[in-house]
Motif scaffolding. Structure first.
Motif, PDB file in Angstrom:
ATOM      1  N   VAL A  26       4.473  18.293 -27.925  1.00  0.00           N
ATOM      2  CA  VAL A  26       4.802  17.466 -29.082  1.00  0.00           C
ATOM      3  C   VAL A  26       4.511  18.195 -30.389  1.00  0.00           C
ATOM      4  CG1 VAL A  26       4.195  15.354 -30.326  1.00  0.00           C
ATOM      5  CG2 VAL A  26       4.553  15.287 -27.868  1.00  0.00           C
ATOM      6  N   GLU A  27       3.400  18.928 -30.445  1.00  0.00           N
ATOM      7  CA  GLU A  27       3.037  19.626 -31.681  1.00  0.00           C
ATOM      8  C   GLU A  27       4.100  20.663 -32.046  1.00  0.00           C
ATOM      9  OE1 GLU A  27       1.131  19.370 -28.999  1.00  0.00           O
ATOM     10  OE2 GLU A  27      -0.337  17.856 -29.661  1.00  0.00           O
ATOM     11  N   ARG A  28       4.602  21.367 -31.053  1.00  0.00           N
ATOM     12  CA  ARG A  28       5.626  22.387 -31.316  1.00  0.00           C
ATOM     13  C   ARG A  28       6.944  21.719 -31.714  1.00  0.00           C
ATOM     14  NH1 ARG A  28       5.726  27.917 -29.731  1.00  0.00           N
ATOM     15  NH2 ARG A  28       6.843  28.910 -31.453  1.00  0.00           N
ATOM     16  N   GLN A  29       7.230  20.581 -31.114  1.00  0.00           N
ATOM     17  CA  GLN A  29       8.433  19.853 -31.506  1.00  0.00           C
ATOM     18  C   GLN A  29       8.363  19.461 -32.980  1.00  0.00           C
ATOM     19  OE1 GLN A  29       9.822  16.741 -28.689  1.00  0.00           O
ATOM     20  NE2 GLN A  29       8.222  17.480 -27.322  1.00  0.00           N
ATOM     21  N   ARG A  30       7.200  18.975 -33.403  1.00  0.00           N
ATOM     22  CA  ARG A  30       7.062  18.553 -34.802  1.00  0.00           C
ATOM     23  C   ARG A  30       7.228  19.740 -35.747  1.00  0.00           C
ATOM     24  NH1 ARG A  30       4.849  13.640 -36.673  1.00  0.00           N
ATOM     25  NH2 ARG A  30       4.779  13.657 -38.948  1.00  0.00           N
ATOM     26  N   GLU A  31       6.705  20.903 -35.371  1.00  0.00           N
ATOM     27  CA  GLU A  31       6.886  22.101 -36.194  1.00  0.00           C
ATOM     28  C   GLU A  31       8.369  22.435 -36.326  1.00  0.00           C
ATOM     29  OE1 GLU A  31       4.602  25.075 -34.221  1.00  0.00           O
ATOM     30  OE2 GLU A  31       2.672  24.218 -34.805  1.00  0.00           O
ATOM     31  N   PRO A  89      14.302  33.616 -38.513  1.00  0.00           N
ATOM     32  CA  PRO A  89      12.903  34.058 -38.490  1.00  0.00           C
ATOM     33  C   PRO A  89      12.501  34.679 -37.154  1.00  0.00           C
ATOM     34  CG  PRO A  89      13.015  31.692 -38.232  1.00  0.00           C
ATOM     35  CD  PRO A  89      14.434  32.152 -38.466  1.00  0.00           C
ATOM     36  N   GLN A  90      11.571  35.614 -37.233  1.00  0.00           N
ATOM     37  CA  GLN A  90      11.100  36.287 -36.035  1.00  0.00           C
ATOM     38  C   GLN A  90      10.441  35.316 -35.059  1.00  0.00           C
ATOM     39  OE1 GLN A  90      11.725  39.322 -35.034  1.00  0.00           O
ATOM     40  NE2 GLN A  90      10.541  39.077 -33.151  1.00  0.00           N
ATOM     41  N   TRP A  91       9.737  34.318 -35.593  1.00  0.00           N
ATOM     42  CA  TRP A  91       9.055  33.373 -34.698  1.00  0.00           C
ATOM     43  C   TRP A  91      10.049  32.600 -33.836  1.00  0.00           C
ATOM     44  CZ3 TRP A  91      10.361  28.303 -35.041  1.00  0.00           C
ATOM     45  CH2 TRP A  91      10.821  27.807 -36.272  1.00  0.00           C
ATOM     46  N   SER A 170      13.330  14.555 -25.188  1.00  0.00           N
ATOM     47  CA  SER A 170      12.633  15.326 -26.210  1.00  0.00           C
ATOM     48  C   SER A 170      11.676  16.330 -25.566  1.00  0.00           C
ATOM     49  CB  SER A 170      11.849  14.366 -27.109  1.00  0.00           C
ATOM     50  OG  SER A 170      11.468  14.989 -28.309  1.00  0.00           O
ATOM     51  N   GLY A 171      11.778  17.573 -26.012  1.00  0.00           N
ATOM     52  CA  GLY A 171      10.944  18.643 -25.467  1.00  0.00           C
ATOM     53  C   GLY A 171      11.589  19.422 -24.344  1.00  0.00           C
ATOM     54  N   ASP A 172      12.762  18.980 -23.884  1.00  0.00           N
ATOM     55  CA  ASP A 172      13.412  19.659 -22.767  1.00  0.00           C
ATOM     56  C   ASP A 172      14.044  20.980 -23.195  1.00  0.00           C
ATOM     57  OD1 ASP A 172      12.714  17.455 -21.298  1.00  0.00           O
ATOM     58  OD2 ASP A 172      14.749  16.983 -20.631  1.00  0.00           O
ATOM     59  N   LEU A 173      14.041  21.904 -22.262  1.00  0.00           N
ATOM     60  CA  LEU A 173      14.684  23.211 -22.408  1.00  0.00           C
ATOM     61  C   LEU A 173      15.852  23.281 -21.441  1.00  0.00           C
ATOM     62  CD1 LEU A 173      14.819  26.325 -23.084  1.00  0.00           C
ATOM     63  CD2 LEU A 173      13.062  26.621 -21.302  1.00  0.00           C
ATOM     64  N   ALA A 195      13.386   8.133 -28.911  1.00  0.00           N
ATOM     65  CA  ALA A 195      12.613   9.185 -29.583  1.00  0.00           C
ATOM     66  C   ALA A 195      11.142   8.791 -29.700  1.00  0.00           C
ATOM     67  CB  ALA A 195      13.185   9.444 -30.975  1.00  0.00           C
ATOM     68  N   ASP A 196      10.276   9.799 -29.671  1.00  0.00           N
ATOM     69  CA  ASP A 196       8.843   9.611 -29.889  1.00  0.00           C
ATOM     70  C   ASP A 196       8.540   9.929 -31.347  1.00  0.00           C
ATOM     71  OD1 ASP A 196       6.106   9.625 -29.993  1.00  0.00           O
ATOM     72  OD2 ASP A 196       5.814  11.091 -28.398  1.00  0.00           O
ATOM     73  N   PRO A 197       8.111   8.952 -32.156  1.00  0.00           N
ATOM     74  CA  PRO A 197       7.843   9.218 -33.571  1.00  0.00           C
ATOM     75  C   PRO A 197       6.816  10.327 -33.800  1.00  0.00           C
ATOM     76  CG  PRO A 197       7.897   6.851 -33.148  1.00  0.00           C
ATOM     77  CD  PRO A 197       7.930   7.526 -31.813  1.00  0.00           C
ATOM     78  N   ALA A 198       5.990  10.630 -32.790  1.00  0.00           N
ATOM     79  CA  ALA A 198       4.996  11.689 -32.940  1.00  0.00           C
ATOM     80  C   ALA A 198       5.637  13.052 -33.145  1.00  0.00           C
ATOM     81  CB  ALA A 198       4.077  11.729 -31.715  1.00  0.00           C
ATOM     82  N   THR A 199       6.902  13.190 -32.770  1.00  0.00           N
ATOM     83  CA  THR A 199       7.603  14.465 -32.965  1.00  0.00           C
ATOM     84  C   THR A 199       8.114  14.624 -34.399  1.00  0.00           C
ATOM     85  OG1 THR A 199       9.769  13.573 -32.359  1.00  0.00           O
ATOM     86  CG2 THR A 199       8.376  14.391 -30.573  1.00  0.00           C
TER      87      THR A 199
END
Length: 217
Positions: A26-31, A89-91, A170-173, A195-199
């Protein structure tokens, strides 16, 4: 639809096409949501792409690295405001390599240089199409954030059957390359309210696809 009540297993949907549920925390999704919001503001703003025949896509799109318009890439958004697109971006390239390792066990020197970010509201759809504007046959890496959708993954010959419908949450690859690199695929349905609002996404779906264009300059 399974939602979060039951575990979802990774699956090989077709040769070279792999679905990895819940890969992004979830944290990476929000980023990623924050980054997409920045890109959506410009230098080339998010827009509904106008097709050569005059139709308008229901999804909204913003590009990074290279600007996509039917049916090719350029460094400037000549169909929007003529501005150069945001740098890749490289990231984001590193994230693409991590995704490919997760899906296939190796990144094979993967070096994506373009991202297409599509935003789907509850009514948006994507017709069956091939990703074939790239000169590279490297895999496409697809990340989903927000509302779930029905993702239709087909064959390389026709927009029709055979195809497989996959729920992307959400979060799937989802990665497709090799024999499936030029398979037809689309999104016939978004599932509002999943959707999860935390994202950072209260509604709608973000789909981020990373590609190697094989272009220079």
């Amino acid at each position: 639809m399974s939602g979060a009540l039951f575990p979802r297993d990774r699956a090989v949907v077709a040769p070279g096409a792999v679905h990895v549920p819940g890969w992004l925390p979830v944290e990476r999704q929000r980023e990623l949501v924050d980054a997409c919001r920045d890109w959506a503001r410009g230098p080339v703003p998010i827009r509904h792409t106008v097709l050569p025949g005059g139709g308008v896509m229901s999804v909204q799109t913003v590009c990074v690295g290279w600007h996509w318009q039917p049916y090719g890439y350029s460094r400037t958004a000549d169909d929007v405001n003529g501005a150069p697109v945001a740098e890749f971006p490289q990231w984001l390239a590193e994230l693409g390599r991590e995704a490919l390792v997760e899906a296939s066990g190796e990144h094979q020197g993967y070096s994506p240089d373009a991202a297409l970010i599509n935003f789907y509201d509850g009514t948006a759809r994507m017709g069956m199409h091939q990703d074939k504007e790239e000169r590279s046959a490297a895999p496409v890496v697809s990340l989903s954030i927000g509302d779930s959708c029905v993702f239709r993954f087909g064959n390389t010959e026709t927009r029709g059957r055979p195809y497989t419908d996959v729920e992307l949450a959400s979060g799937d690859l989802f990665v497709f390359g090799g024999a499936s690199r030029f398979a037809y695929h689309g999104v016939p349905k978004v599932l509002p309210g999943t959707a999860d609002p935390a994202t950072g996404m209260r509604a709608g779906r973000l789909n981020i696809t990373l590609r190697e264009t094989g272009l220079a300059g």
